[in-house]
Design a protein around this motif. Structure first.
Motif, PDB file in Angstrom:
ATOM      1  N   TYR A   1      -9.169  12.286   7.623  1.00 21.78           N
ATOM      2  CA  TYR A   1      -8.540  13.111   6.022  1.00 21.78           C
ATOM      3  C   TYR A   1      -9.244  14.076   5.967  1.00 21.78           C
ATOM      4  O   TYR A   1      -8.903  15.523   5.512  1.00 21.78           O
ATOM      5  CB  TYR A   1      -8.812  11.821   5.179  1.00 21.78           C
ATOM      6  N   LYS A   2     -10.595  14.054   6.762  1.00 23.00           N
ATOM      7  CA  LYS A   2     -11.368  15.302   6.081  1.00 23.00           C
ATOM      8  C   LYS A   2     -10.751  16.407   7.397  1.00 23.00           C
ATOM      9  O   LYS A   2     -10.471  17.492   6.222  1.00 23.00           O
ATOM     10  CB  LYS A   2     -12.603  15.169   6.745  1.00 23.00           C
ATOM     11  N   SER A   3     -10.704  15.932   8.212  1.00 19.06           N
ATOM     12  CA  SER A   3     -10.004  17.115   9.596  1.00 19.06           C
ATOM     13  C   SER A   3      -8.751  17.538   8.721  1.00 19.06           C
ATOM     14  O   SER A   3      -8.443  18.746   8.640  1.00 19.06           O
ATOM     15  CB  SER A   3     -10.213  16.510  10.988  1.00 19.06           C
TER      16      SER A   3
ATOM     17  N   TYR B   1      -9.397  19.984   5.652  1.00 26.16           N
ATOM     18  CA  TYR B   1      -9.829  21.600   5.920  1.00 26.16           C
ATOM     19  C   TYR B   1      -9.105  22.306   6.759  1.00 26.16           C
ATOM     20  O   TYR B   1      -9.806  23.356   6.589  1.00 26.16           O
ATOM     21  CB  TYR B   1     -11.258  21.343   5.909  1.00 26.16           C
ATOM     22  N   SER B   2      -7.842  21.724   7.026  1.00 19.28           N
ATOM     23  CA  SER B   2      -7.448  22.658   7.924  1.00 19.28           C
ATOM     24  C   SER B   2      -6.035  23.123   7.065  1.00 19.28           C
ATOM     25  O   SER B   2      -5.069  23.363   7.712  1.00 19.28           O
ATOM     26  CB  SER B   2      -7.079  22.017   9.262  1.00 19.28           C
ATOM     27  N   SER B   3      -6.172  22.935   5.967  1.00 22.77           N
ATOM     28  CA  SER B   3      -4.730  22.903   5.136  1.00 22.77           C
ATOM     29  C   SER B   3      -5.114  24.167   3.823  1.00 22.77           C
ATOM     30  O   SER B   3      -6.046  24.153   3.750  1.00 22.77           O
ATOM     31  CB  SER B   3      -4.397  21.748   3.568  1.00 22.77           C
ATOM     32  N   ARG B   4      -4.269  24.416   3.444  1.00 24.42           N
ATOM     33  CA  ARG B   4      -5.032  25.298   1.753  1.00 24.42           C
ATOM     34  C   ARG B   4      -5.056  24.998   1.177  1.00 24.42           C
ATOM     35  O   ARG B   4      -5.022  23.752   0.336  1.00 24.42           O
ATOM     36  CB  ARG B   4      -3.297  26.142   2.138  1.00 24.42           C
ATOM     37  N   LEU B   5      -5.637  25.466   0.068  1.00 22.41           N
ATOM     38  CA  LEU B   5      -6.303  25.137  -0.415  1.00 22.41           C
ATOM     39  C   LEU B   5      -5.717  23.532  -2.023  1.00 22.41           C
ATOM     40  O   LEU B   5      -5.576  22.735  -2.305  1.00 22.41           O
ATOM     41  CB  LEU B   5      -6.915  25.695  -2.076  1.00 22.41           C
ATOM     42  N   SER B   6      -4.137  24.393  -2.085  1.00 22.98           N
ATOM     43  CA  SER B   6      -2.989  24.065  -3.099  1.00 22.98           C
ATOM     44  C   SER B   6      -2.392  23.133  -2.173  1.00 22.98           C
ATOM     45  O   SER B   6      -1.200  22.552  -3.264  1.00 22.98           O
ATOM     46  CB  SER B   6      -2.297  25.243  -4.469  1.00 22.98           C
ATOM     47  N   ASP B   7      -2.766  22.911  -1.157  1.00 24.66           N
ATOM     48  CA  ASP B   7      -1.735  21.501  -0.293  1.00 24.66           C
ATOM     49  C   ASP B   7      -1.733  20.530  -1.159  1.00 24.66           C
ATOM     50  O   ASP B   7      -2.591  19.858  -1.308  1.00 24.66           O
ATOM     51  CB  ASP B   7      -2.034  21.688   1.095  1.00 24.66           C
ATOM     52  N   ASN B   8      -1.025  20.186  -0.993  1.00 24.67           N
ATOM     53  CA  ASN B   8      -0.563  18.193  -1.632  1.00 24.67           C
ATOM     54  C   ASN B   8      -1.765  17.814  -0.550  1.00 24.67           C
ATOM     55  O   ASN B   8      -0.139  16.764   0.704  1.00 24.67           O
ATOM     56  CB  ASN B   8       0.076  17.857  -2.510  1.00 24.67           C
ATOM     57  N   ARG B   9      -2.636  17.301  -0.241  1.00 27.55           N
ATOM     58  CA  ARG B   9      -2.895  17.016   1.460  1.00 27.55           C
ATOM     59  C   ARG B   9      -3.089  15.430   1.701  1.00 27.55           C
ATOM     60  O   ARG B   9      -2.888  14.746   2.736  1.00 27.55           O
ATOM     61  CB  ARG B   9      -4.920  17.247   1.262  1.00 27.55           C
ATOM     62  N   LEU B  10      -2.886  14.851   0.097  1.00 27.15           N
ATOM     63  CA  LEU B  10      -2.183  13.180   0.769  1.00 27.15           C
ATOM     64  C   LEU B  10      -0.789  13.183   1.496  1.00 27.15           C
ATOM     65  O   LEU B  10      -0.414  11.967   1.439  1.00 27.15           O
ATOM     66  CB  LEU B  10      -2.649  12.935  -0.747  1.00 27.15           C
TER      67      LEU B  10
ATOM     68  N   SER C   1       1.053  -0.962  -0.057  1.00 27.16           N
ATOM     69  CA  SER C   1       0.182   0.137   0.006  1.00 27.16           C
ATOM     70  C   SER C   1       0.764   1.331   0.353  1.00 27.16           C
ATOM     71  O   SER C   1       1.856   1.587   0.629  1.00 27.16           O
ATOM     72  CB  SER C   1      -0.477   0.140   0.929  1.00 27.16           C
ATOM     73  N   LEU C   2       0.627   1.995  -0.634  1.00 33.85           N
ATOM     74  CA  LEU C   2       1.698   3.080  -0.704  1.00 33.85           C
ATOM     75  C   LEU C   2       0.339   4.403   0.404  1.00 33.85           C
ATOM     76  O   LEU C   2       1.627   5.382   0.273  1.00 33.85           O
ATOM     77  CB  LEU C   2       1.240   4.134  -2.134  1.00 33.85           C
ATOM     78  N   TYR C   3      -0.194   3.915   1.051  1.00 35.37           N
ATOM     79  CA  TYR C   3      -0.919   4.322   2.206  1.00 35.37           C
ATOM     80  C   TYR C   3      -0.653   4.394   3.543  1.00 35.37           C
ATOM     81  O   TYR C   3      -0.756   2.849   3.320  1.00 35.37           O
ATOM     82  CB  TYR C   3      -1.952   5.737   1.489  1.00 35.37           C
ATOM     83  N   GLU C   4      -0.531   5.124   4.081  1.00 34.69           N
ATOM     84  CA  GLU C   4      -1.324   4.591   5.990  1.00 34.69           C
ATOM     85  C   GLU C   4      -2.659   4.985   5.702  1.00 34.69           C
ATOM     86  O   GLU C   4      -3.175   5.537   4.959  1.00 34.69           O
ATOM     87  CB  GLU C   4      -0.301   5.871   6.831  1.00 34.69           C
ATOM     88  N   GLU C   5      -3.151   4.093   7.289  1.00 29.37           N
ATOM     89  CA  GLU C   5      -4.659   3.526   6.955  1.00 29.37           C
ATOM     90  C   GLU C   5      -4.718   5.011   7.818  1.00 29.37           C
ATOM     91  O   GLU C   5      -4.118   5.691   8.343  1.00 29.37           O
ATOM     92  CB  GLU C   5      -4.601   2.759   8.026  1.00 29.37           C
ATOM     93  N   PHE C   6      -6.119   5.331   7.011  1.00 30.43           N
ATOM     94  CA  PHE C   6      -6.872   7.011   8.512  1.00 30.43           C
ATOM     95  C   PHE C   6      -8.159   6.408   7.794  1.00 30.43           C
ATOM     96  O   PHE C   6      -9.414   5.946   6.936  1.00 30.43           O
ATOM     97  CB  PHE C   6      -6.202   7.961   7.818  1.00 30.43           C
TER      98      PHE C   6
END
Length: 329
Positions: free
Chosen positions: A306-308, A311-320, A296-301
């Motif tokens: 993830y939503k939290s 929505y606490s980041s900037r629009l253009s951030d790479n949230r993943l 898996s390329l990602y940690e489990e969440f």
């Protein structure tokens, strides 16, 4: 870096040459293969023969225009967005701005619509009909994806949207008419106004429709921006961050934005259904898509986590990026 309100013409030059946006006819037997191909290559595609009744579309658009045409003092009674309700210019709580007014609504029946319009029952009826139709379409598309990916459980994705606890939302965006801007005139009149800054959608899938006014752009894999020709009779589908994780990076969420020409005298109205899972749902790659020694390329969440974060980041951030186990390629 904050989102700039004005973008000069040089920065959008690459967007002027429109690419061939993938087109999927949902009535055709090869649609499942075309959907998978589009999600792998673009993370975005256009659908026709979608089954949403035109009267549902015209009614919800009429209700949206009626609301956004109200005096500001009346519209502000439905706000401020917390995050639901009416918002103006401010996108989220982290400094992002755009030339946009919006209504953000929950899609479950318990949501209080009464404060939003002077005719809430008519509005609620239009919302119920429209959201039901686009959710049905979204589920059909997710099941066709499952078919194309050879996932044995055909409703592995669609059941998350149909769950009573599904955290799906609906957004109406209104971009006011855009005559020549003073700021743009200073720069030779070549400016374009940022309606909504670049971002990816955090949910599983987004179902977008707009009136016949241009502005939407998507970013291709090489980082260039291309304009999406408007088509008020069709729908556009975005792969969201959650679907990127669930396919272990095989599908990629698409970065997109809205740029408005500075001489456009028509408003742009868009409506987006964001199909989200229940808050407690674990977002992990589907087992059938992680084969052999592949990791898996990602940690489990959970979707709530993830939503939290999103929505606490900037629009253009790479949230993943915060949840990547190894670099996605």
């Amino acid at each position: 870096m904050s989102v700039s309100y004005i973008l000069d013409s040089a920065s959008i030059l690459s967007s002027e040459s429109q690419s061939n946006i993938p087109l999927v006819d949902l009535s055709k037997p090869d649609s499942r293969h075309l959907i998978v191909k589009a999600c792998e290559e673009f993370g975005f595609f256009k659908v026709v023969n979608h089954g949403v009744p035109p009267e549902f579309i015209s009614e919800i658009e009429s209700q949206a225009l009626s609301f956004f045409s109200l005096p500001m003092s009346d519209k502000e009674k439905a706000g401020p967005a917390d995050p639901f309700g009416y918002g103006n210019k401010n996108i989220g709580a982290n400094g992002d701005v755009g030339s946009v007014e919006y209504l953000l609504l929950k899609t479950d029946h318990s949501f209080n619509f009464h404060k939003l319009l002077q005719t809430p029952e008519k509005f609620r009826s239009a919302l119920k009909d429209y959201i039901s139709a686009v959710r049905k379409m979204a589920c059909e598309i997710l099941e066709l994806m499952a078919d194309g990916l050879k996932i044995q459980q055909r409703n592995a994705l669609s059941k998350l949207l149909m769950d009573e606890q599904s955290d799906s939302v609906f957004r109406l965006n209104y971009y006011p008419p855009c005559p020549m801007l003073d700021e743009a005139s200073v720069n030779g009149g070549e400016g374009s106004r940022i309606g909504f800054g670049e971002h990816t959608d955090p949910q599983i899938i987004s179902v977008l429709r707009s009136n016949n006014t241009s502005g939407l752009q998507i970013s291709t894999r090489d980082g260039s921006w291309i304009s999406v020709p408007p088509d008020h009779t069709s729908y556009f589908i975005n792969v969201g961050d959650s679907l990127q994780v669930m396919t272990n990076g095989r599908f990629r969420s698409v970065r997109h934005r809205v740029l408005l020409a500075n001489n456009n005298w028509r408003p742009r109205v868009s409506m987006i259904y964001f199909g989200g899972p229940p808050l407690s749902e674990k977002i992990i790659p589907l087992p059938s898509l992680v084969k052999g020694k592949e990791e898996s390329l990602y940690e489990e969440f959970t979707w709530f986590e993830y939503k939290s974060s999103a929505y606490s980041s900037r629009l253009s951030d790479n949230r993943l990026e915060l949840f990547q186990r190894i670099a996605a390629s």
